[in-house]
Design an enzyme around this catalytic site. Structure first.
Site, PDB file in Angstrom:
ATOM      1  N   ALA A  78      62.877  62.587  51.531  1.00 29.77           N
ATOM      2  CA  ALA A  78      62.266  61.711  50.517  1.00 29.77           C
ATOM      3  C   ALA A  78      61.009  61.055  51.080  1.00 29.77           C
ATOM      4  CB  ALA A  78      63.271  60.653  50.061  1.00 29.77           C
TER       5      ALA A  78
ATOM      6  N   HIS B 151      37.652  41.366  32.560  1.00 27.09           N
ATOM      7  CA  HIS B 151      38.824  41.303  31.680  1.00 27.09           C
ATOM      8  C   HIS B 151      38.596  42.172  30.456  1.00 27.09           C
ATOM      9  CE1 HIS B 151      42.250  39.676  29.519  1.00 27.09           C
ATOM     10  NE2 HIS B 151      41.463  39.577  28.455  1.00 27.09           N
TER      11      HIS B 151
END
Ligand code: FAD
Ligand code: AMP
Length: 479
Positions: A189, A451
């Site tokens: 993994a 933003h």
């Protein structure tokens, strides 16, 4: 063709080809020897990265994520795409086209910069000479002022899971399946196992990942690793920790996998098995015993901070030397060595090399984890902010994960940034810049972030270090 060069590079991966190009920029006469032969039997530059690593794996990750979205996630936007199917042959063809473009691009760059590409095998011998054995033709000896060894790494093979045609495969074979395996086993993994497991899981394979260690991604910040594990499991990856492969048998095209876990001996059957248990440096037959080059205790070529070996004028870079096995680390080492050879000052800040896992969500990090800072005994602060509280993430329906910052109490300097979430591979570069410039969390708190943007999560995590995050209900109290 002359047999005398200022610089001979052995290996044409991201380390070697970047070193060769940079050295020509700096006025050197350069040859780059590469022995790679692609699946069509043709010599190809770009090494592991372009042929069977970074680029093809990301091509398949992108294709399969689009498939996954089309299967369900687009409906939330009001998009009905009807029945979705995947043409695996077309997906693989697209990946092959991308690889061809990338490797051809490297060949074009070498030519444009005047680097001589020598197709065959190189070996360093005594007196800083290089023996070159072409794929076609007679061996010759090249004279070189400087030699750069950049032969990369190859997958570690397990004696109990020997590669078998297209049934038990390594990372290269896992990029070539012609159909979606119903049951897929992955051994290891690590980053490669998780990325390749994700590819086939998204197309419908039942994927079981066996990992010998009890910790998931031990090199990653613990909280980030936990969040990544939770999400990968939710996507359907059956990740079994403390599960060590002990044997395999192939019968009638089916692999019987034996492994041990906390409950004892187990077996499972899969249709394909990917072995992804790490990579080892390619140093065999790369240098003669009397060349003067030495290995370190882990089998990598021994080099100092400047990638110089024990032989003056001989350097080694990339996966064959210590440090993370990453393409961008190899490239920067190549550039550094070309500068040094040309008489310039150059160094790499090894503390600022970013790492990325291109699963979904992506995972990225740079600098020290909370666990590492704690182990050093330093006083530290942390800040965290979740994507779920970010307008852009909500608009994009990508709200999983968070950004975590670790900073030094005494200096407020940012020590590490750890991300699990959308665009983690891109946002991390802002953290790299911050660390490289020795920024404090206050420096980043005072900056204006556009933003709505995912990068605002990084901004808010910096603010959270001092309990100042704006969009947080669980605001820490300021000391
Ligand atoms: P390589 O790229 O391995 O190139 C070495 C070259 O030298 C090869 O072409 C080889 O054939 C040749 N060679 C070897 N011996 C000789 C010889 N004696 N003579 C001549 N030529 C020789 N890294 C990332 O940063 N991001 C990723 O997303 C990423 N994804 C990956 C995914 C997979 C599936 C794999 C396997 C790796 C991935 N990596 C990734 C790691 C990355 O590919 C390696 O770190 C990088 O390629 C190392 O570059 P290198 O130049 O050291 O060696
Ligand atoms: P990486 O080195 O990051 O590519 O990861 C490889 C992973 O494979 C590591 O986490 C190892 O612990 C894991 N591994 C190695 N050998 C075995 C094994 N026999 N069975 C299961 N996992 C293994």
């Amino acid at each position: 063709m002359s047999d005398s060069y200022d610089v001979v590079v052995i290996g044409g991966g991201p380390g070697g080809y970047a070193a060769a190009i940079k050295a020509t920029h700096l006025g050197q006469k350069v040859a780059c020897i590469d022995k790679y032969i692609n699946k069509n039997g043709k010599p190809a530059l770009g090494g592991t990265c372009a042929n069977v690593g970074c680029i093809p794996s990301k091509a398949l990750l992108d294709s399969t994520w689009k498939f996954h979205e089309a299967q369900g996630e687009l409906s939330v936007h009001g998009i009905d795409v009807g029945n979705v199917s995947m043409d695996v042959a077309q997906m693989i063809k697209r990946k092959d086209d991308i690889v061809e473009k990338q490797t051809g691009g490297v060949a074009m760059l070498l030519k444009a910069n005047g680097v001589t590409w020598l197709q065959g095998t190189g070996k360093l011998v005594a007196g800083k000479k290089v023996e070159f054995v072409p794929h076609d033709g007679d061996a010759q000896v090249l004279e070189a002022q400087n030699v750069i060894l950049a032969t990369g790494s190859s997958p570690i093979e397990l004696p109990m899971a020997k590669l078998q045609e297209d049934i038990i495969v390594d990372n290269s074979g896992a990029l070539e399946f012609t159909e979606v395996p119903k049951r897929l086993g992955v051994i290891g993994a690590g980053i490669i196992g998780l990325e390749l497991g994700s590819v086939w899981s998204r197309l419908g394979s039942d994927v079981v990942v066996l990992e010998a260690m009890d910790a998931f991604l031990p090199m990653v910040d613990k909280q980030v690793g936990k969040e990544a594990l939770k999400n990968l499991k939710k996507q359907g990856l059956d990740i079994r920790l403390s599960a060590r492969l002990t044997g395999t048998t192939v019968k009638d095209g089916i692999v019987s996998v034996e492994y041990t876990d906390a409950d004892g001996e187990q077996t499972m059957e899969v249709d394909k098995l990917i072995v992804a248990v790490g990579r080892r440096p390619i140093t065999e037959d790369l240098f003669s015993v009397d060349s003067g080059v030495n290995l370190d205790e882990r089998g990598f070529i021994f080099v100092n901070q400047s990638c110089a070996t024990d032989v003056p004028g001989v350097y080694a870079i990339g996966d064959i030397v210590r440090g993370p096995a990453l393409a961008h680390k190899a490239t920067e080492e190549g550039v550094m060595v070309a500068e040094l050879i040309s008489g310039h000052h150059a160094e790499i800040n090894y503390d600022c090399i970013p790492s990325v896992i291109y699963t979904h969500p992506e995972v990225s990090w740079v600098g020290l984890s909370e666990e590492q800072v704690k182990a050093q005994g330093d006083e530290y602060k942390t800040g965290m902010f979740a994507f779920v509280a970010n307008g852009r993430a909500v608009a994009a329906n990508e709200t999983t994960g968070f950004v975590k910052v670790v900073s030094d109490v005494a200096t407020d300097r940012v020590l590490g940034v750890h991300i699990v979430g959308p665009q983690a591979s891109e946002i991390i570069m802002q953290a790299v810049i911050a660390l490289e410039f020795g920024a404090s969390t206050e420096d980043l708190q005072l900056m204006v972030f556009a933003h709505p943007g995912l990068s605002e999560v990084l901004h808010e995590a910096m603010l959270d270090v001092d309990g100042k995050a704006i969009h947080s209900v669980k605001r820490k109290r300021r000391k």
